[in-house]
Design a protein around this motif. Structure first.
Motif, PDB file in Angstrom:
ATOM      1  N   GLY A  10       0.849  -1.181   0.000  1.00 57.30           N
ATOM      2  CA  GLY A  10       0.000   0.000   0.000  1.00 57.30           C
ATOM      3  C   GLY A  10       0.888   1.235   0.000  1.00 57.30           C
ATOM      4  O   GLY A  10       1.963   1.229   0.608  1.00 57.30           O
ATOM      5  N   VAL A  12       1.426   5.308   0.705  1.00 56.70           N
ATOM      6  CA  VAL A  12       1.005   6.533   1.371  1.00 56.70           C
ATOM      7  C   VAL A  12       1.586   7.688   0.577  1.00 56.70           C
ATOM      8  O   VAL A  12       2.791   7.916   0.558  1.00 56.70           O
ATOM      9  N   VAL A  19      -4.271  12.894   1.684  1.00 53.08           N
ATOM     10  CA  VAL A  19      -3.697  11.604   1.318  1.00 53.08           C
ATOM     11  C   VAL A  19      -4.516  11.045   0.149  1.00 53.08           C
ATOM     12  O   VAL A  19      -5.730  11.274   0.068  1.00 53.08           O
ATOM     13  N   LEU A  21      -6.473   8.298  -1.871  1.00 51.95           N
ATOM     14  CA  LEU A  21      -7.212   7.068  -1.633  1.00 51.95           C
ATOM     15  C   LEU A  21      -7.925   6.637  -2.904  1.00 51.95           C
ATOM     16  O   LEU A  21      -8.247   7.469  -3.754  1.00 51.95           O
ATOM     17  N   LEU A  34      -5.713   2.750   0.541  1.00 53.79           N
ATOM     18  CA  LEU A  34      -4.535   3.370  -0.064  1.00 53.79           C
ATOM     19  C   LEU A  34      -4.297   2.664  -1.387  1.00 53.79           C
ATOM     20  O   LEU A  34      -4.562   1.469  -1.517  1.00 53.79           O
ATOM     21  N   PHE A  85       3.474  -1.015   3.922  1.00 49.98           N
ATOM     22  CA  PHE A  85       3.102   0.344   3.560  1.00 49.98           C
ATOM     23  C   PHE A  85       4.352   1.158   3.259  1.00 49.98           C
ATOM     24  O   PHE A  85       5.294   1.183   4.047  1.00 49.98           O
TER      25      PHE A  85
END
Length: 109
Positions: A10, A12, A19, A21, A34, A85
């Protein structure tokens, strides 16, 4: 049931105070995640991050570092996912929604 844990990367991606999405649709459910997806055989984690963001959002990124890991195991043992992440920054591309049926929206939130 898979006998091997799935690895999902994922990403970020932050722009000012927002952020990125993506909204997924599966059957009659919708949920936000994400951007990211499954690691392919022979692919590095950072290469997977860049590929998945490009496929899901149209953006080009430069992965910076791994932020954290999380592990999810279904109570009945049917699924085992390792989530990795990665923090990244945008370096190009144009935000858009792919033409598949899974992702319905891409938004800075």
């Amino acid at each position: 049931m898979s006998r091997v844990p799935r690895i999902r990367v994922g990403v970020v991606l932050v722009d000012a105070e927002r952020v990125l999405l993506v909204e997924h649709r599966k059957d009659d459910q919708r949920y936000w995640l994400l951007p990211g997806g499954g690691l392919e055989l022979g692919e590095t984690l950072l290469a997977c991050a860049a590929r998945e963001v490009r496929e899901e959002t149209g953006l080009q990124i430069e992965p910076e570092r791994i932020l954290y890991l999380s592990e999810a195991i279904a109570p009945a043992g049917g699924r085992h996912i390792l989530n990795v992440f990665v923090k990244a920054r945008q370096v190009g591309g144009e935000l858009g929604v792919p033409t598949d049926d899974v992702i319905t929206r891409v938004e800075w939130v």
